[in-house]
Motif scaffolding. Structure first.
Motif, mmCIF file in Angstrom:
data_model
loop_
_atom_site.group_PDB
_atom_site.id
_atom_site.type_symbol
_atom_site.label_atom_id
_atom_site.label_comp_id
_atom_site.label_asym_id
_atom_site.label_seq_id
_atom_site.Cartn_x
_atom_site.Cartn_y
_atom_site.Cartn_z
ATOM 1 N N ILE A 150 -28.714 71.339 59.274
ATOM 2 C CA ILE A 150 -29.549 71.730 58.219
ATOM 3 C C ILE A 150 -29.965 70.679 57.654
ATOM 4 N N ASP A 151 -31.149 69.977 57.355
ATOM 5 C CA ASP A 151 -31.596 69.290 56.430
ATOM 6 C C ASP A 151 -31.908 69.555 55.066
ATOM 7 N N TRP A 152 -30.988 69.200 53.937
ATOM 8 C CA TRP A 152 -31.307 69.822 52.778
ATOM 9 C C TRP A 152 -31.989 68.804 51.909
ATOM 10 N N SER A 153 -32.961 69.278 50.946
ATOM 11 C CA SER A 153 -33.804 68.157 49.896
ATOM 12 C C SER A 153 -34.014 69.041 48.747
ATOM 13 N N SER A 197 -27.048 77.046 50.278
ATOM 14 C CA SER A 197 -26.564 75.862 49.576
ATOM 15 C C SER A 197 -27.009 75.894 48.028
ATOM 16 N N GLN A 198 -26.186 74.995 47.170
ATOM 17 C CA GLN A 198 -26.755 74.642 45.769
ATOM 18 C C GLN A 198 -26.457 73.295 45.539
ATOM 19 N N VAL A 199 -27.029 72.692 44.770
ATOM 20 C CA VAL A 199 -26.857 71.342 44.358
ATOM 21 C C VAL A 199 -26.488 71.049 42.955
ATOM 22 N N VAL A 200 -25.671 70.023 42.690
ATOM 23 C CA VAL A 200 -25.326 69.908 41.176
ATOM 24 C C VAL A 200 -25.596 68.312 41.218
ATOM 25 N N ALA A 201 -26.231 68.080 39.850
ATOM 26 C CA ALA A 201 -26.324 66.627 39.413
ATOM 27 C C ALA A 201 -25.418 65.875 38.747
ATOM 28 N N THR A 202 -24.650 64.741 39.072
ATOM 29 C CA THR A 202 -23.489 64.226 38.321
ATOM 30 C C THR A 202 -24.148 62.902 37.529
ATOM 31 N N ASP A 203 -23.538 62.763 36.246
ATOM 32 C CA ASP A 203 -24.130 61.226 35.875
ATOM 33 C C ASP A 203 -22.728 60.230 35.651
ATOM 34 N N SER A 263 -24.361 68.917 36.026
ATOM 35 C CA SER A 263 -25.280 70.013 35.785
ATOM 36 C C SER A 263 -25.014 71.279 36.133
ATOM 37 N N SER A 264 -25.744 72.114 35.710
ATOM 38 C CA SER A 264 -25.661 73.433 36.327
ATOM 39 C C SER A 264 -25.823 73.431 37.714
ATOM 40 N N ARG A 265 -25.356 74.521 38.572
ATOM 41 C CA ARG A 265 -25.797 74.699 39.718
ATOM 42 C C ARG A 265 -27.196 75.080 40.082
ATOM 43 N N SER A 266 -27.884 74.410 41.092
ATOM 44 C CA SER A 266 -29.350 74.663 41.289
ATOM 45 C C SER A 266 -29.193 76.273 41.803
ATOM 46 N N SER A 267 -30.368 76.866 42.028
ATOM 47 C CA SER A 267 -30.629 78.152 42.506
ATOM 48 C C SER A 267 -30.373 77.918 44.022
ATOM 49 N N SER A 268 -29.784 78.829 44.615
ATOM 50 C CA SER A 268 -29.310 79.082 45.940
ATOM 51 C C SER A 268 -30.319 79.239 46.845
ATOM 52 N N VAL A 269 -30.341 78.732 48.180
ATOM 53 C CA VAL A 269 -31.198 78.485 49.247
ATOM 54 C C VAL A 269 -30.562 78.988 50.262
ATOM 55 N N GLN A 270 -31.191 80.044 51.163
ATOM 56 C CA GLN A 270 -30.684 80.405 52.270
ATOM 57 C C GLN A 270 -31.290 79.946 53.624
#
Length: 142
Positions: free
Chosen positions: A21-24, A79-85, A91-98
């Motif tokens: 799966i390609d996530w973006s 999947s979910q994504v978190v940004a880091t510094d 960051s909070s987790r992004s919305s889930s995508v199926q």
């Protein structure tokens, strides 16, 4: 301040590489207060199989995309994504995508149509066989 939550997460099951799966997603450009984000270090990608209750980290990247590999065919993933510094804030987790991975084509083609067999006019030891190739699978799909 932690980065703002990544947005616009999307996933596409690969057609040729069926277990990938390609996530973006869109880049985090601000912190949670809306100020410019100057120390983004990357993103943590989380995945869960079959539901949204048990996410595990499957990648850490510095760009806004990731190819998720080694997956099972015809399986639903979230999947979910978190940004880091650079300070270690998350960051909070992004919305889930199926997304469901692709599976091999297990449906045979439809039966050829318009079969004909005719004696060759030039050679008596040959028969010319013709048919129309099917344009769909046996179930009517492509």
């Amino acid at each position: 301040m932690p980065p703002a939550t990544p947005e616009n997460l999307a996933g596409v099951g690969r057609q040729r590489d069926i277990c990938k799966i390609d996530w973006s997603w869109s880049a985090s450009t601000t912190d949670v207060d809306g100020d410019a984000l100057t120390d983004l270090s990357g993103y943590v990608v989380l995945r869960s199989e079959g539901g949204t209750s048990s996410f595990v980290q499957v990648g850490q990247v510095t760009v806004t995309q990731m190819r998720d590999t080694g997956l099972d065919e015809s399986t639903m993933y979230f999947s979910q994504v978190v940004a880091t510094d650079e300070s270690g804030n998350e960051s909070s987790r992004s919305s889930s995508v199926q997304v469901t991975t692709q599976g091999p084509d297990r449906v045979p083609p439809a039966t050829p149509q318009n079969l004909s067999a005719v004696a060759d006019e030039d050679r008596t030891d040959r028969i010319v066989v013709r048919w129309s190739a099917p344009s769909t699978d046996a179930d009517g799909g492509e």
